[in-house]
Design a protein around this motif. Structure first.
Motif, mmCIF file in Angstrom:
data_model
loop_
_atom_site.group_PDB
_atom_site.id
_atom_site.type_symbol
_atom_site.label_atom_id
_atom_site.label_comp_id
_atom_site.label_asym_id
_atom_site.label_seq_id
_atom_site.Cartn_x
_atom_site.Cartn_y
_atom_site.Cartn_z
ATOM 1 N N LEU A 107 9.886 4.497 -3.199
ATOM 2 C CA LEU A 107 9.204 3.201 -3.244
ATOM 3 C C LEU A 107 9.583 2.470 -4.523
ATOM 4 C CD1 LEU A 107 7.167 1.159 -2.111
ATOM 5 C CD2 LEU A 107 5.366 2.496 -3.250
ATOM 6 N N LEU A 108 10.190 1.284 -4.362
ATOM 7 C CA LEU A 108 10.573 0.470 -5.508
ATOM 8 C C LEU A 108 9.481 -0.514 -5.890
ATOM 9 C CD1 LEU A 108 14.316 -0.293 -4.669
ATOM 10 C CD2 LEU A 108 13.353 1.591 -6.019
ATOM 11 N N GLY A 109 8.561 -0.802 -4.983
ATOM 12 C CA GLY A 109 7.467 -1.716 -5.271
ATOM 13 C C GLY A 109 7.265 -2.708 -4.151
ATOM 14 N N GLU A 110 6.342 -3.640 -4.378
ATOM 15 C CA GLU A 110 6.034 -4.674 -3.392
ATOM 16 C C GLU A 110 6.977 -5.857 -3.565
ATOM 17 O OE1 GLU A 110 1.923 -5.798 -3.565
ATOM 18 O OE2 GLU A 110 1.237 -3.786 -3.017
ATOM 19 N N THR A 111 7.222 -6.552 -2.463
ATOM 20 C CA THR A 111 8.062 -7.743 -2.483
ATOM 21 C C THR A 111 7.595 -8.691 -1.388
ATOM 22 O OG1 THR A 111 10.361 -8.513 -2.544
ATOM 23 C CG2 THR A 111 9.834 -6.802 -0.926
ATOM 24 N N THR A 135 3.742 -9.644 2.468
ATOM 25 C CA THR A 135 3.980 -8.693 1.387
ATOM 26 C C THR A 135 4.382 -7.368 2.019
ATOM 27 O OG1 THR A 135 2.350 -9.815 0.021
ATOM 28 C CG2 THR A 135 3.014 -7.597 -0.664
ATOM 29 N N ASN A 143 6.518 -3.429 1.304
ATOM 30 C CA ASN A 143 7.009 -2.473 0.328
ATOM 31 C C ASN A 143 8.522 -2.389 0.462
ATOM 32 O OD1 ASN A 143 4.655 -1.570 -1.011
ATOM 33 N ND2 ASN A 143 4.097 -0.341 0.762
ATOM 34 N N ASP A 144 9.186 -2.262 -0.653
ATOM 35 C CA ASP A 144 10.645 -2.090 -0.691
ATOM 36 C C ASP A 144 10.909 -0.605 -0.940
ATOM 37 O OD1 ASP A 144 13.383 -2.142 -1.079
ATOM 38 O OD2 ASP A 144 13.320 -3.500 -2.805
ATOM 39 N N TRP A 145 11.332 0.075 0.118
ATOM 40 C CA TRP A 145 11.682 1.502 0.048
ATOM 41 C C TRP A 145 13.200 1.611 0.067
ATOM 42 C CZ3 TRP A 145 8.134 5.498 -0.204
ATOM 43 C CH2 TRP A 145 6.815 5.187 0.094
#
Length: 167
Positions: free
Chosen positions: A143-147, A158, A160-162
């Motif tokens: 998981l890199l975070g939300e985008t 919104t 999640n950037d996996w």
């Protein structure tokens, strides 16, 4: 590779699976059902992608126990100025909860590693789509975070950037 699960390249006879995946329960996080005309366009795009060179991506039927249980695909895109692959999947309701999507995602990672030319594979499930986020985790994505992500075109949400590294 998971011998009990097969990824079968998309074929002309697979349109029925698009119809099944167009049910409201399957499209809740994807903007809702599409018209049959849009599904026919999608079917043609799937056939065209799967007819290209393997590094361009593929659409697959997920087959286990002799039955088609859903789809998974990967395709080229540019994300944050990097040429990457994106992936997405859908397992039919009657087959959910068996770990099929995670197994298929691991198989797509292996396929993209063997046949692809890009270093990373991304998935962008909505932050409120617990099942797809669990698939990413179980398949080994980080998981890199939300985008903010646009899908379908014109609808921002919104997500999640996996990311999986294709080694």
């Amino acid at each position: 590779m998971d011998a009990s699960l097969q990824l079968v390249p998309w074929a002309e006879d697979d349109f029925w699976l698009l119809l099944r995946k167009n049910e409201p329960v399957m499209t809740e996080h994807l903007g809702g059902p599409e018209t049959e005309a849009k599904l026919r366009e999608r079917h043609q795009r799937y056939l065209a992608l799967s007819a290209r060179e393997p590094a361009a991506g593929r659409v697959f039927r997920i087959v286990a126990e002799g039955e088609s249980m859903g789809t998974i695909a990967f395709w080229e895109r540019v994300w944050k100025d990097e040429e990457v692959y994106e992936t997405g999947w859908g397992v039919l309701p009657e087959f959910q909860g068996r770990g099929l999507a995670a197994r298929a995602a691991r198989a797509v990672i292996a396929h993209a590693t063997a046949h692809g030319t890009r270093r990373h594979l991304h998935a962008f499930p909505s932050v409120d789509h617990a099942a797809s986020n669990a698939v990413c985790r179980a398949a080994g994505f980080v998981l890199l975070g939300e985008t903010e992500f646009e899908y379908p075109p014109g609808q921002w949400h919104t997500s999640n950037d996996w990311r999986a590294v294709l080694a």
